[in-house]
Structure formats: C-alpha cells, structure tokens
Design an enzyme around this catalytic site. Sequence first.
Site, PDB file in Angstrom:
ATOM      1  CE  LYS A   1      -3.679   0.589   4.362  1.00 16.26           C
ATOM      2  NZ  LYS A   1      -5.006   0.396   4.919  1.00 16.26           N
TER       3      LYS A   1
ATOM      4  CG  HIS B   1     -10.776  -1.622   6.999  1.00 20.58           C
ATOM      5  ND1 HIS B   1     -10.303  -1.789   8.280  1.00 20.58           N
ATOM      6  CD2 HIS B   1      -9.821  -2.094   6.169  1.00 20.58           C
ATOM      7  CE1 HIS B   1      -9.085  -2.326   8.222  1.00 20.58           C
ATOM      8  NE2 HIS B   1      -8.777  -2.522   6.948  1.00 20.58           N
TER       9      HIS B   1
ATOM     10  CG  ASP C   1     -11.002   4.223   6.526  1.00 26.40           C
ATOM     11  OD1 ASP C   1      -9.978   4.652   5.971  1.00 26.40           O
ATOM     12  OD2 ASP C   1     -11.013   3.221   7.278  1.00 26.40           O
TER      13      ASP C   1
ATOM     14  CD  GLU D   1     -13.328   1.229   3.505  1.00 31.76           C
ATOM     15  OE1 GLU D   1     -12.506   1.086   2.591  1.00 31.76           O
ATOM     16  OE2 GLU D   1     -13.667   0.314   4.266  1.00 31.76           O
TER      17      GLU D   1
ATOM     18  CG  HIS E   1      -7.059   2.246   0.506  1.00 33.21           C
ATOM     19  ND1 HIS E   1      -5.933   1.465   0.406  1.00 33.21           N
ATOM     20  CD2 HIS E   1      -7.800   1.727   1.509  1.00 33.21           C
ATOM     21  CE1 HIS E   1      -6.010   0.494   1.314  1.00 33.21           C
ATOM     22  NE2 HIS E   1      -7.118   0.632   1.990  1.00 33.21           N
TER      23      HIS E   1
ATOM     24  CB  SER F   1      -9.451  -1.380   1.690  1.00 36.79           C
ATOM     25  OG  SER F   1     -10.395  -2.286   2.226  1.00 36.79           O
TER      26      SER F   1
ATOM     27  CG  ASN G   1      -1.889  -1.158   1.192  1.00 37.27           C
ATOM     28  OD1 ASN G   1      -2.432  -1.495   0.140  1.00 37.27           O
ATOM     29  ND2 ASN G   1      -2.099  -1.781   2.337  1.00 37.27           N
TER      30      ASN G   1
HETATM   31  C1  LIG Z   1      -5.382  -0.169   6.244  1.00 37.21           C
HETATM   32  C2  LIG Z   1      -6.721   0.351   6.588  1.00 37.21           C
HETATM   33  C3  LIG Z   1      -7.002   0.797   7.878  1.00 37.21           C
HETATM   34  C4  LIG Z   1      -6.069   0.582   9.034  1.00 37.21           C
HETATM   35  O1  LIG Z   1      -4.996   1.414   8.998  1.00 37.21           O
HETATM   36  P1  LIG Z   1      -3.677   0.987   9.821  1.00 37.21           P
HETATM   37  O2  LIG Z   1      -2.963   2.258  10.028  1.00 37.21           O
HETATM   38  O3  LIG Z   1      -2.957   0.031   8.939  1.00 37.21           O
HETATM   39  O4  LIG Z   1      -4.139   0.352  11.089  1.00 37.21           O
HETATM   40  C5  LIG Z   1      -8.221   1.391   8.102  1.00 37.21           C
HETATM   41  N1  LIG Z   1      -9.132   1.496   7.132  1.00 37.21           N
HETATM   42  C6  LIG Z   1      -8.906   1.064   5.888  1.00 37.21           C
HETATM   43  C7  LIG Z   1      -9.948   1.235   4.859  1.00 37.21           C
HETATM   44  C8  LIG Z   1      -7.702   0.456   5.589  1.00 37.21           C
HETATM   45  O5  LIG Z   1      -7.493  -0.034   4.364  1.00 37.21           O
END
Ligand SMILES: *Cc1c(COP(=O)(O)O)cnc(C)c1O
Length: 399
Positions: A256, A160, A233, A204, A236, A208, A74
């Site tokens: 990421k 997620h 969220d 989101e 990405h 993801s 990522n």
């Molecule tokens: C990776 C991810 C998270 C978690 O983030 P981390 O910092 O890795 O704990 C939260 N939400 C989504 C959509 C993700 O892809």
Amino acid sequence: MDRGGAWVNGGRAALDFNPSRWPLAGMDSLDAFAGDKLAALEAGALRRRLTGTTRAEGATASRDGRTLISFSCNDYLGLSHHPRVVAAAQAALAGHGAGAGGSRLVTGNHPVLTALEARLAAHKGTEAALVFGSGYLANLGITPALAGKGDLVVLDELSHACMWAGAKLSGARILTFRHNDVADLAAQLAASRADHPRVLVLTERVFSMDGDRAPMEDILAVARDFDAWTLVDDAHGIGIVEDGPRAPLEMGTLSKSLGSYGGYLCASQAVIDLLTCRARSFVYTTGLPPASAAAALEALAILEEEPERCARPLMLARRFTTRLGLPEAESAVVPVIVGDAQTALALSAKLEAAGFLVVAIRPPTVPAGTARLRIAFSAAHSESQVDALAAAVARFRAG
Ligand SMILES: *Cc1c(COP(=O)(O)O)cnc(C)c1O
C-alpha cells in the site's frame, strides 16, 4: 486461460486446443454448481468481474482506452511509480533475477530481505521483523503460530478477511467485540480470559473499508490487564497515521503506502525467531522476490525522508470530507456509504463516466446494507482533482 484451452500471446494463440488433454467428461456437475452460484451472485448485484487496468504516475488508471483519475488505489504515497523505487527494483531484478528460487529457510533468503527487515524494525521501534510473501500470508501465519486449540482470539468485528482467516486456521475459540468498543472488549475478556491459557486481541490501526482508527491506547491497556497479546494490522497506517503506541505484534503490508508487494511482522526477537520456525505461510512458501523487497526498502527510505509527502493523503481526505460535510477523515480512506449494492454500482459508473475511478465496495467485503464508495486519497492527487471529485459526488448523490 480461456475456455478454448489456449492462451494468447502477442495476439497469437500459443497453444492449439487439444480436447484429449482437457477432458471435460464428468464435469457437468461442476460447471452447473459454478453457474448456479454465479446466478445467485448476479441476482444480488454481488457478482464481481475483473477489469483490465493499467496504472501510471500521478494517480491515473486506464481502462478500455480511457484514462481516469484513480481514487481506488492504495498507493497512498504515490511510491509505486516513484523513479527511485522503480530504479531500485530494476537494479535488483537485473542483479538477482526475477524470483527467490526457494523458501527463505532454504535458499530464498536474499540479503535485501534481511536489510528490509532491519529497516522495518527500526521504523517501528521493535527488536526484529519478518517479511512474508504478502500481508494476507502474514496474517495466515501469525495467529496460528501463537494460538491453537484451547486458546482464545478476540477480534474487532470489522477486522480484515485475512485476520479472520488466520484466527480460524489457528483452531482457537473466536469471539468478536463491537467495532472499536473497548468496553465490550473488556467485558469479553473478563468473562472468558480465565478459561484459556493464551489470548490474542486482533484489530486494525486504520480500518480498511471505513478509514476510522482503533483506540489503540485503550485496547493495549485492556489487553495488558488481561495478559492478552495484541496483534494490530497496520496495512493502512504506515506512512499515513503513525502516532500512538505500538502493539507487541505489528503486522502490515508492503503493497500500500510502500508501493511494492509483500507483508511483514514487527515484534520482539523471540517472537520473530519463533515465527521463523512456526509460521506455516512463511516456512512453506517461496521467499519474496528480491526486486519487491528492494522496492519496499527504497520506499521506506523515501517515506522517512519526506514527511510532507506522508502528510498529504490525510490532508486531502480532510479537504474532501469538509467539502461534503462528512465526518472528518481520520486516515487516507473515506467511505461514502450508500446502502445497497446496486446504488453503489450506479454511483461508481456515473463517476467513471465523469473521469473518476472510484470502485464500489459491496458485501461480503463490507456488511450487508453498507455498500459504499471507498475513496482512497494519495499524495499524488492535486487539490483541484479532490475538489472536482467532491463536486461530482455531491452532484450524483443528489440524483
Ligand atoms: C490489504 C490488506 C491486507 C493484505 O495485504 P496484502 O499484502 O495485499 O496481502 C491485510 N490487512 C488489511 C487490513 C488490508 O487492507
């Protein structure tokens, strides 16, 4: 630690196994339980194993002595190994040590965290921001601080795992709406809004595992009509697809596009002040190490200085979807859905043999019957690497 009770350091056992310190009596039922569960996972091709992997510059990853081109990281902007990001982390490490030493409310609030929060808030155009230990921890803390028993959380069905975890932890009633279906969201709110004093809508910006984008404008409008608060969220999205309106609650990760580690929430000053007091996954955990914050801060600066770098992952993803005749990529993530877990694993193994690391994603990470290759594009990939991957995927899918 291995079953012998010793860990290995530089090839030598650092501690001898002493059975009296690891009493195993009475644990047969525990191991039998774990063994039965694992056998069931194995039978469904759902057992997961850790594979030692080292990553290096240029989207490469090495496993068992082989260097592969990774399409599973990522690290969309290739910033985790950027010399400026690494230097910023090294300087913070040398100057401030490896760990924060305490919760941020005690002694763990290093000024670099405050600087990072100011920069995140400026980037998102919000009044304030709060940095958490990870994105997962951010989502575990945000929803329960804003909703509780008697309240309502409505989430996109593909949200997620950590958004689900936060919703469940809150004790609020949970409803889902069909993926990206604003009419369904509106119908749910029309039916249930009046029964609950507070309502949160969770989605989101970029999903993801599917790489598609939420219709943020419409979701925000519907939520506003029902006086529901939207938490998006952006794990990405940041640095990759940033257009469109902001939600009142914008969370994300530093792990990421920003190439570091940690999570954040951008929101109004009042919300951030409340979360600082009430988000349990913020209050009762150690602050992010200064080096992780310094790395993220430098990465954010590069992200803002280099729009060409930020445009590249989506451009390469579209090049790939065009070559394979797939629906046009909407983000740096492209799913190649194959159906059952076994087929996904077999396809991933063939790609690995051909020099590409493309990890198979299986249930429960994705719904049953939708096991897939999840292909993540990075600014660090070259056009010819993308073309070679497209050719290999086409060849192996054809049989
Ligand atoms: C990776 C991810 C998270 C978690 O983030 P981390 O910092 O890795 O704990 C939260 N939400 C989504 C959509 C993700 O892809």
